[in-house]
Design a protein around this motif. Structure first.
Motif, PDB file in Angstrom:
ATOM      1  N   GLU A  67      51.108  36.184  42.959  1.00  0.00           N
ATOM      2  CA  GLU A  67      50.423  35.210  43.801  1.00  0.00           C
ATOM      3  C   GLU A  67      49.028  34.881  43.265  1.00  0.00           C
ATOM      4  O   GLU A  67      48.630  33.708  43.225  1.00  0.00           O
ATOM      5  N   PRO A  70      48.429  33.351  38.867  1.00  0.00           N
ATOM      6  CA  PRO A  70      48.567  31.905  38.627  1.00  0.00           C
ATOM      7  C   PRO A  70      47.448  31.095  39.267  1.00  0.00           C
ATOM      8  O   PRO A  70      46.955  30.123  38.673  1.00  0.00           O
ATOM      9  N   HIS A  71      47.040  31.501  40.471  1.00  0.00           N
ATOM     10  CA  HIS A  71      45.924  30.836  41.152  1.00  0.00           C
ATOM     11  C   HIS A  71      44.655  30.941  40.315  1.00  0.00           C
ATOM     12  O   HIS A  71      43.940  29.948  40.111  1.00  0.00           O
ATOM     13  N   LEU A  74      44.992  28.877  36.704  1.00  0.00           N
ATOM     14  CA  LEU A  74      44.824  27.433  36.852  1.00  0.00           C
ATOM     15  C   LEU A  74      43.424  27.088  37.333  1.00  0.00           C
ATOM     16  O   LEU A  74      42.855  26.064  36.943  1.00  0.00           O
ATOM     17  N   TYR A 129      49.158  28.667  30.899  1.00  0.00           N
ATOM     18  CA  TYR A 129      49.954  28.796  32.121  1.00  0.00           C
ATOM     19  C   TYR A 129      51.441  29.045  31.869  1.00  0.00           C
ATOM     20  O   TYR A 129      52.038  29.871  32.586  1.00  0.00           O
ATOM     21  N   LYS A 138      57.470  33.190  37.246  1.00  0.00           N
ATOM     22  CA  LYS A 138      57.193  32.061  38.135  1.00  0.00           C
ATOM     23  C   LYS A 138      57.965  30.833  37.669  1.00  0.00           C
ATOM     24  O   LYS A 138      58.400  30.740  36.527  1.00  0.00           O
ATOM     25  N   VAL A 140      58.416  26.264  38.480  1.00  0.00           N
ATOM     26  CA  VAL A 140      57.797  25.065  39.041  1.00  0.00           C
ATOM     27  C   VAL A 140      58.881  24.241  39.731  1.00  0.00           C
ATOM     28  O   VAL A 140      60.078  24.443  39.503  1.00  0.00           O
ATOM     29  N   GLN A 195      40.622  33.069  47.293  1.00  0.00           N
ATOM     30  CA  GLN A 195      41.505  32.100  47.919  1.00  0.00           C
ATOM     31  C   GLN A 195      40.995  31.730  49.305  1.00  0.00           C
ATOM     32  O   GLN A 195      40.353  32.541  49.982  1.00  0.00           O
ATOM     33  N   GLU A 217      41.920  21.391  43.745  1.00  0.00           N
ATOM     34  CA  GLU A 217      43.215  21.571  44.379  1.00  0.00           C
ATOM     35  C   GLU A 217      44.164  20.411  44.114  1.00  0.00           C
ATOM     36  O   GLU A 217      45.384  20.591  44.120  1.00  0.00           O
ATOM     37  N   ARG A 220      45.601  21.737  40.899  1.00  0.00           N
ATOM     38  CA  ARG A 220      46.199  23.073  40.891  1.00  0.00           C
ATOM     39  C   ARG A 220      47.400  23.200  41.822  1.00  0.00           C
ATOM     40  O   ARG A 220      48.430  23.767  41.434  1.00  0.00           O
ATOM     41  N   GLN A 221      47.295  22.695  43.042  1.00  0.00           N
ATOM     42  CA  GLN A 221      48.367  22.916  44.015  1.00  0.00           C
ATOM     43  C   GLN A 221      49.732  22.394  43.564  1.00  0.00           C
ATOM     44  O   GLN A 221      50.747  23.067  43.765  1.00  0.00           O
ATOM     45  N   LEU A 224      51.332  24.839  41.257  1.00  0.00           N
ATOM     46  CA  LEU A 224      51.731  26.056  41.962  1.00  0.00           C
ATOM     47  C   LEU A 224      52.922  25.819  42.883  1.00  0.00           C
ATOM     48  O   LEU A 224      53.424  26.769  43.492  1.00  0.00           O
TER      49      LEU A 224
END
Length: 262
Positions: A67, A70-71, A74, A129, A138, A140, A195, A217, A220-221, A224
């Motif tokens: 979790e 990756p956050h 990126l 990434y 992970k 996508v 976060q 975001e 990034r979002q 993710l």
């Protein structure tokens, strides 16, 4: 104030895209001359930072690696793109004084030069990434395509910010370290190594008061697997329109003085 000249400046810069892409590429080649890996050194540095900070901060914040890493990865990649652009906008005109003092060129060319240079670095850094995805298992989904309009909207905002910062820092040379200090501060109040859901209940909205959070975001979002909130799109679009109007007005007011400030 001659708005038509400012608009011509911007349109002419986009028409002469070969010039600023050539300048941006030459900047990369010059900066990493005699280097075997070139800008990949930045990628390696970012990868090492992710590898060092990911497990450590994930453990401190009680977050699973799948979790948090990756956050973080990126966040660091896209933050480097935005902060690198904003910091280098300070020298967009002063660093090109030898051109501006001899030839009449659109000022926007030198802002686009910075953005293009940062896009090249972003293209190298984003290679981190897929490695993170493979190591953490992970994946996508189709939401990743939202990253394309997100990146375009961020680029439009960076363009008007670049014009404003470049004009301001050319007029007031001692503002360059101020901009650098502000960006260093913004790193800590932007959700990169933390976060939003870690904030106390009822305080999560405070993160949205930071415009760089919204821009981050948007890029990034989608990668993710999520979709940025409609409010993020609306705020970024309004900022792009309002900021562009302000930047055009500022360019119309001061574009003829820039050469005398150099």
């Amino acid at each position: 104030m001659n708005l038509s000249e400012a608009i011509v400046d911007i349109t002419a810069a986009f028409r002469d895209r070969y010039f600023w892409t050539a300048l941006g590429w030459q900047d990369i080649r010059t900066r990493y001359r005699r280097s075997s890996l070139g800008p990949l050194w930045i990628t390696i540095s970012t990868a090492v930072t992710v590898a060092a900070m990911g497990p450590l901060y994930g453990a401190l914040f009680a977050r699973s690696p799948g979790e948090f890493i990756p956050h973080l990865a990126l966040g660091l990649i896209f933050w480097a793109f935005m902060s690198g652009s904003i910091n280098e906008f300070c020298d967009a005109f002063s660093g090109s004084a030898h051109y501006l003092k001899q030839v009449k060129l659109p000022l926007t060319i030198f802002v686009l030069r910075v953005i293009y240079r940062q896009f090249i670095i972003l293209g190298h850094n984003i290679l981190i990434y897929p490695v993170v995805m493979v190591l953490l298992g992970k994946s996508v989904n189709l939401n990743i395509f939202w990253a394309i309009p997100g990146l375009l909207l961020v680029s439009v905002n960076l363009l008007w910010i670049g014009l404003v910062v470049a004009i301001f820092c050319t007029r007031y040379r001692d503002m360059h370290p101020v901009v650098g200090s502000v960006m260093s501060l913004m790193f800590f109040i932007t959700p990169i190594v933390w976060q939003v859901d870690q904030l106390p209940p009822g305080r999560a909205h405070l993160a949205d008061l930071n415009p760089l959070t919204i821009l981050l975001e948007l890029m990034r979002q989608p990668i993710l697997g999520g979709v940025p909130a409609p409010m993020y799109w609306a705020v970024a679009a309004i900022a792009a329109v309002a900021g562009s109007v302000f930047a055009v007005a500022l360019l119309a007011r001061f574009r003829h003085r820039v050469a005398y400030w150099l």
